[in-house]
Design a protein around this motif. Sequence first.
Motif, PDB file in Angstrom:
ATOM      1  N   LEU A 131      47.415  41.452  53.329  1.00  0.00           N
ATOM      2  CA  LEU A 131      47.161  40.764  52.067  1.00  0.00           C
ATOM      3  C   LEU A 131      45.852  39.984  52.051  1.00  0.00           C
ATOM      4  O   LEU A 131      45.446  39.475  51.003  1.00  0.00           O
ATOM      5  N   GLN A 132      45.195  39.899  53.178  1.00  0.00           N
ATOM      6  CA  GLN A 132      43.934  39.173  53.228  1.00  0.00           C
ATOM      7  C   GLN A 132      42.877  39.890  52.399  1.00  0.00           C
ATOM      8  O   GLN A 132      42.785  41.114  52.400  1.00  0.00           O
ATOM      9  N   SER A 133      42.073  39.102  51.688  1.00  0.00           N
ATOM     10  CA  SER A 133      40.987  39.665  50.883  1.00  0.00           C
ATOM     11  C   SER A 133      40.024  40.441  51.777  1.00  0.00           C
ATOM     12  O   SER A 133      39.621  39.962  52.835  1.00  0.00           O
ATOM     13  N   ALA A 181      43.634  44.036  50.377  1.00  0.00           N
ATOM     14  CA  ALA A 181      43.436  43.437  49.057  1.00  0.00           C
ATOM     15  C   ALA A 181      41.970  43.538  48.657  1.00  0.00           C
ATOM     16  O   ALA A 181      41.087  43.074  49.389  1.00  0.00           O
ATOM     17  N   GLU A 206      38.606  42.606  47.136  1.00  0.00           N
ATOM     18  CA  GLU A 206      38.036  41.259  47.059  1.00  0.00           C
ATOM     19  C   GLU A 206      37.914  40.747  45.628  1.00  0.00           C
ATOM     20  O   GLU A 206      38.190  39.578  45.351  1.00  0.00           O
ATOM     21  N   THR A 254      39.426  41.949  42.663  1.00  0.00           N
ATOM     22  CA  THR A 254      40.589  42.009  41.764  1.00  0.00           C
ATOM     23  C   THR A 254      41.916  41.662  42.424  1.00  0.00           C
ATOM     24  O   THR A 254      42.875  41.324  41.739  1.00  0.00           O
ATOM     25  N   GLY A 255      41.991  41.752  43.729  1.00  0.00           N
ATOM     26  CA  GLY A 255      43.260  41.521  44.417  1.00  0.00           C
ATOM     27  C   GLY A 255      44.150  42.745  44.458  1.00  0.00           C
ATOM     28  O   GLY A 255      45.248  42.697  45.014  1.00  0.00           O
ATOM     29  N   PRO A 292      51.624  37.098  45.892  1.00  0.00           N
ATOM     30  CA  PRO A 292      50.507  36.565  45.087  1.00  0.00           C
ATOM     31  C   PRO A 292      50.489  37.190  43.697  1.00  0.00           C
ATOM     32  O   PRO A 292      50.957  38.311  43.495  1.00  0.00           O
ATOM     33  N   ALA A 303      47.773  38.012  41.909  1.00  0.00           N
ATOM     34  CA  ALA A 303      46.671  38.951  41.690  1.00  0.00           C
ATOM     35  C   ALA A 303      47.072  40.414  41.841  1.00  0.00           C
ATOM     36  O   ALA A 303      46.763  41.240  40.970  1.00  0.00           O
ATOM     37  N   PRO A 304      47.782  40.813  42.928  1.00  0.00           N
ATOM     38  CA  PRO A 304      48.137  42.227  43.039  1.00  0.00           C
ATOM     39  C   PRO A 304      49.086  42.702  41.952  1.00  0.00           C
ATOM     40  O   PRO A 304      49.033  43.857  41.531  1.00  0.00           O
ATOM     41  N   GLU A 324      46.966  43.174  38.781  1.00  0.00           N
ATOM     42  CA  GLU A 324      46.111  44.357  38.904  1.00  0.00           C
ATOM     43  C   GLU A 324      46.926  45.644  38.818  1.00  0.00           C
ATOM     44  O   GLU A 324      46.476  46.634  38.228  1.00  0.00           O
TER      45      GLU A 324
END
Length: 509
Positions: free
Chosen positions: A416-418, A422, A424, A426-427, A459, A461-462, A465
């Motif tokens: 899950l780290q950018s 993931a 950068e 948009t996630g 999170p 963000a995912p 998206e």
Amino acid sequence: LVSCMFTIRFPFTRPSLIIVEVVIIFSTIFWAVPLFIRVEPGERAVLTAAFGFYKEGAGSNGIATRYYYTRCFDSAAAVCRSLLGRAAELTAHCRAQDEAWRARFAEDWQYVLFSQAVRGYAASTQLLCDESGRVYYNVGEGAYVWRNTMDLAVDHLAWELKQNPWVVRNIIDLYIERYSYRDTVRFADRPGEEFPGGLTFTHDMGNYFTYSPAGYSGYERETTPKDGCYLYMTTEELLNGVCVLAAYGLYTGDDDWMQARRETAIALLESLENRDDASPERRDGVLKAQSTRCGPQGKESTTYDALDHSLMDSRGSVYIQTKTVAALMLLGEFLSRTGETAAAARAADMRQKAEQALERFYDAKRDCLRANLYDSVDSLVLGAVEPLGVVALLGMTDRLSERLRELLCRHARACLQSGACAEEETGGLRMSSTSNNTFVSKVALSLFVMGEVLEMEIPEAPVAEMLHWCQVCAERLTISDQVLVDKRQVIGGCYYPRIITAAFWMQDI
């Protein structure tokens, strides 16, 4: 899908003549049918129209069938008359069904994703029957139209078992009867030697309107190291077949069917053992055999063959490893419930070894699981977590060891780290950190497992998206499964049924 019905409501404040032009396309012939309705000032009007089709004769090649609906209708006109005659009833039923489904999702976004996914799934289905009355249910693989792909069948379980469990039985029965086979295998450390493999399943039952010959899929073929697709998926389909067979029996409690399939379950266990090693004393819980059906230089792949090297090889794959744990858990319970205590004990022993083998994948320096045990692959594979969805579906997550949960939680956090899995900006999530091609259905399933099995906080963000991929990126091509994460671009899998993994969030009430 036999037909559809639609209703258009027109509130207007001035006289209007509304023309709805319905374009009907069959082969290369086009008809434009104008429908007229006049609405006076201040009035409301409802136009109810029906669209239907009817195909006489053969419904498929390879197996002689016809469409099941030909038992109920004798023409397209009869289909449409039935729809129009039941318009109010069908409309009320659909509204009630929508409300019932909505009540089974805890979050709005889950229901939104499901609502799109179920349409893609339904659009890919076909119901046939033969002269004896036997029914054949088919799910085409979206725009690719592989018939009843086994690696999709396992991901459809959450929807089919909750909505139409007979579908799962129908598919696995035909797989056992016609699309299973026995093979021999080889091991990398013993070149030139062949060993017994055992019972396993094909990738699919054919393509488009044709059933493939018994014992063979339409997709798999003998390959070389240069081939990127059409590889055999023998080990993956064995694991998927185990999950489908066991999940149907355990979820439905169909004891008579389970008893009738006891010998099949034992044969599948033996096949799993043989793919660990030919010698019982050398078995360590890792499936490392390659089917000789691949050819002398070919190798087995996974369902992720459209991604990259990180998931191309099934041998030593971390994704296959966690799927092995899940399959053995289900198979052991199936064998136990059918009274096969000795075989159930063998399955439990192998599952324990498979769980312990995950320790060998752990990379303490990066605090994650290696993508492959035998090859040097730097990728982070989010797909390692998703096989546990079926374990949660059957309410068996409490049987997972604490150490396995810990390892997968550590791995998921690393993914899950950018900049890892993931994106950068948009996630959006990749199934492999080194592949921009991601599968929407598998992202949804991975999010489910992380939230419901590993009890992680997901999170936002995912999730946002993933909805963007389905609602914006795919607005012209329909809900689609393959998306380029960096470009937010659909590249394949239109009308893909596997996104029905959203049904894993559907709660039983």
